[in-house]
Design an enzyme around this catalytic site. Structure first.
Site, PDB file in Angstrom:
ATOM      1  N   ASP A 181      -3.408   0.596   9.135  1.00 29.32           N
ATOM      2  CA  ASP A 181      -3.715   0.435   7.707  1.00 29.32           C
ATOM      3  C   ASP A 181      -4.095  -0.985   7.344  1.00 29.32           C
ATOM      4  OD1 ASP A 181      -1.223  -0.491   8.184  1.00 29.32           O
ATOM      5  OD2 ASP A 181      -0.179   0.842   6.796  1.00 29.32           O
ATOM      6  N   LYS A 231       0.851  -1.190   0.000  1.00 30.00           N
ATOM      7  CA  LYS A 231       0.000   0.000   0.000  1.00 30.00           C
ATOM      8  C   LYS A 231       0.887   1.240   0.000  1.00 30.00           C
ATOM      9  CE  LYS A 231       0.924   2.053   3.811  1.00 30.00           C
ATOM     10  NZ  LYS A 231       1.493   3.415   3.840  1.00 30.00           N
TER      11      LYS A 231
HETATM   12  C1  SUD Z   1       2.450   5.701   8.226  1.00 29.70           C
HETATM   13  C2  SUD Z   1       1.330   4.782   7.816  1.00 29.70           C
HETATM   14  C3  SUD Z   1       0.481   5.469   6.751  1.00 29.70           C
HETATM   15  O1  SUD Z   1      -0.478   4.590   6.245  1.00 29.70           O
HETATM   16  O2  SUD Z   1       1.769   3.524   7.277  1.00 29.70           O
HETATM   17  P1  SUD Z   1       3.269   3.057   6.926  1.00 29.70           P
HETATM   18  O3  SUD Z   1       3.861   4.067   6.039  1.00 29.70           O
HETATM   19  O4  SUD Z   1       3.973   2.959   8.236  1.00 29.70           O
HETATM   20  O5  SUD Z   1       3.097   1.740   6.235  1.00 29.70           O
HETATM   21  C4  SUD Z   1       0.453   4.396   9.017  1.00 29.70           C
HETATM   22  O6  SUD Z   1      -0.090   5.558   9.619  1.00 29.70           O
HETATM   23  C5  SUD Z   1       1.219   3.578  10.034  1.00 29.70           C
HETATM   24  O7  SUD Z   1       0.247   3.119  10.947  1.00 29.70           O
HETATM   25  P2  SUD Z   1       0.569   1.794  11.787  1.00 29.70           P
HETATM   26  O8  SUD Z   1       0.895   0.681  10.830  1.00 29.70           O
HETATM   27  O9  SUD Z   1      -0.510   1.585  12.753  1.00 29.70           O
HETATM   28  O10 SUD Z   1       1.897   2.257  12.520  1.00 29.70           O
HETATM   29  P3  SUD Z   1       2.900   1.212  13.236  1.00 29.70           P
HETATM   30  O11 SUD Z   1       3.963   0.838  12.241  1.00 29.70           O
HETATM   31  O12 SUD Z   1       2.106   0.140  13.902  1.00 29.70           O
HETATM   32  O13 SUD Z   1       3.537   2.189  14.345  1.00 29.70           O
HETATM   33  C6  SUD Z   1       2.649   2.588  15.345  1.00 29.70           C
HETATM   34  C7  SUD Z   1       3.173   3.931  15.856  1.00 29.70           C
HETATM   35  O14 SUD Z   1       3.166   4.889  14.775  1.00 29.70           O
HETATM   36  C8  SUD Z   1       2.659   6.146  15.268  1.00 29.70           C
HETATM   37  N1  SUD Z   1       1.362   6.430  14.598  1.00 29.70           N
HETATM   38  C9  SUD Z   1       0.749   5.495  13.815  1.00 29.70           C
HETATM   39  C10 SUD Z   1      -0.440   5.823  13.187  1.00 29.70           C
HETATM   40  C11 SUD Z   1      -0.992   7.113  13.403  1.00 29.70           C
HETATM   41  N2  SUD Z   1      -2.158   7.464  12.822  1.00 29.70           N
HETATM   42  N3  SUD Z   1      -0.357   8.017  14.199  1.00 29.70           N
HETATM   43  C12 SUD Z   1       0.809   7.689  14.802  1.00 29.70           C
HETATM   44  O15 SUD Z   1       1.387   8.523  15.527  1.00 29.70           O
HETATM   45  C13 SUD Z   1       2.460   5.960  16.780  1.00 29.70           C
HETATM   46  O16 SUD Z   1       3.689   6.262  17.405  1.00 29.70           O
HETATM   47  C14 SUD Z   1       2.212   4.483  16.889  1.00 29.70           C
HETATM   48  O17 SUD Z   1       2.594   3.966  18.168  1.00 29.70           O
END
Ligand code: SUD
Ligand code: ADP
Length: 314
Positions: free
Chosen positions: A166, A30
């Protein structure tokens, strides 16, 4: 003369077939075509409010699920040449996102997690491409089919949301509008006005993914965002933070835009870069530029959007 009827036993045959059944799910990566990051919310465990357009990209991990003998527990086999930090001996199989998804499904179904999982990794790890989420979503879809639960997508999404922001999106792929902390998904139907609008902006068709041996920690990128904020005009508010932590991503974006990419940006929390290209000639120019400038360690050609593919093998 009375003859004893021969029992035709399709029940045991079905049980044996079910036990040898393997469900295979190819699940796409994604990216985020836009990623607006708002304030943190205590009720979300400190996660930021998001307003994002998710787009599944046709780089697929493959997850298979096969029933194991009752009481034998789970097993996980990892395959692929790009395992990132999953390859290290300290990588705890029980913390693998696909295994966490198996445990969540077992709890919801009140069953034992007696399933053999295999993951063939092609999605770069720790890249901002949702590879772990893709594998978790694939495991949920595979186990739902393996155990013949046939739960509605809404129930599977509730389970996915407990595992990562996600993950609900990864169950369906395609295009979607994400809000909340990223877990509230509103599908953008193929053929809808919104889908056509994104297509008109050049957000469909051939993409190039520039990936790296380096990984970025998503929490660290969000914390850096809290300090540096969003870059002027960046569709991805995490882009400036990711580039400050991994400058090569910025060089790859500049080279891609200079070579004619319609869009080039850091994918989510990075460090990978996604470039949408209008034609093969432009794609080749970008590949040449990334190679000449050593702007990426791995270059992947793919199509977007994409959706999960579920198959069953005996
Ligand atoms: C950034 C995004 C964009 O789609 O995906 P990736 O690029 O990592 O794949 C997402 O928000 C990744 O969300 P998620 O998959 O839950 O993040 P994780 O790797 O589990 O890390 C969780 C940590 O990321 C931060 N976090 C996550 C989601 C959010 N809306 N706000 C946050 O601040 C927080 O510190 C949380 O504790
Ligand atoms: N099946 C999996 N695939 C990828 N990463 C996984 C998986 N299970 C756990 N992880 C861990 O999740 C972290 C983030 O991986 P990934 O989801 O690929 O990155 P991102 O969240 O940046 O898209 C990695 O450091 C890895 O150790």
């Amino acid at each position: 003369m009375q003859t004893t009827p021969r029992v035709e036993d399709f029940y045991t045959q079905h049980l044996e077939q079910t036990r040898s059944l393997t469900v295979r799910v190819d699940c796409p990566a994604k990216t985020n075509l836009t990623l607006e990051v708002g304030p943190t919310h205590e009720e979300w465990g400190g996660r930021h409010a998001l307003d994002t357009i998710y787009c599944a990209v046709g780089v697929y991990d493959t997850v298979t699920a096969t029933a194991k003998a009752p009481g034998s527990g789970f097993s996980l086999d990892l395959e692929g040449t790009h395992l990132g930090d999953l390859a290290s001996s300290s990588s705890d199989m029980r913390r693998n996102h696909a295994v966490l998804a198996l445990f969540a499904m077992a709890q919801a179904a009140n069953r034992e997690p007696d399933v053999a999982l295999t993951i063939t990794k092609r999605i770069p790890v720790g890249a901002g491409l949702g590879g772990g989420s893709a594998d978790a979503a694939a495991a949920i879809l595979a186990i739902d089919r393996l155990w013949e639960l046939n739960w509605p997508i809404e129930r599977l999404s509730e389970i996915a949301a407990t595992l990562g922001a996600d993950m609900p999106f990864c169950l369906t792929g395609g295009l979607a509008h994400g809000t909340g902390f990223g877990e509230q998904i509103e599908d953008i139907e193929a053929g809808s006005d919104r889908a056509h609008d994104l297509e008109a902006q050049g957000f469909t068709g051939e993409v190039l993914v520039g990936a790296y041996h380096a990984q970025l920690s998503t929490p660290e990128v969000y914390h850096t965002f809290d300090v540096v904020g969003a870059g002027e005009g960046d569709h991805n508010h995490l882009q400036a933070a990711a580039i400050s932590l991994h400058p090569r991503s910025g060089r790859a974006i500049e080279a891609a835009l200079k070579a004619g990419a319609r869009h080039a940006f850091v994918s989510g929390s990075g460090p990978s870069v996604v470039a949408f290209v209008p034609d093969h000639a432009t794609a080749q120019r970008i590949i040449d530029a990334w190679m000449q400038q050593d702007a990426a360690d791995r270059i992947i050609r793919a199509k977007a959007p994409a959706t999960p593919i579920i198959g069953v093998t005996q």
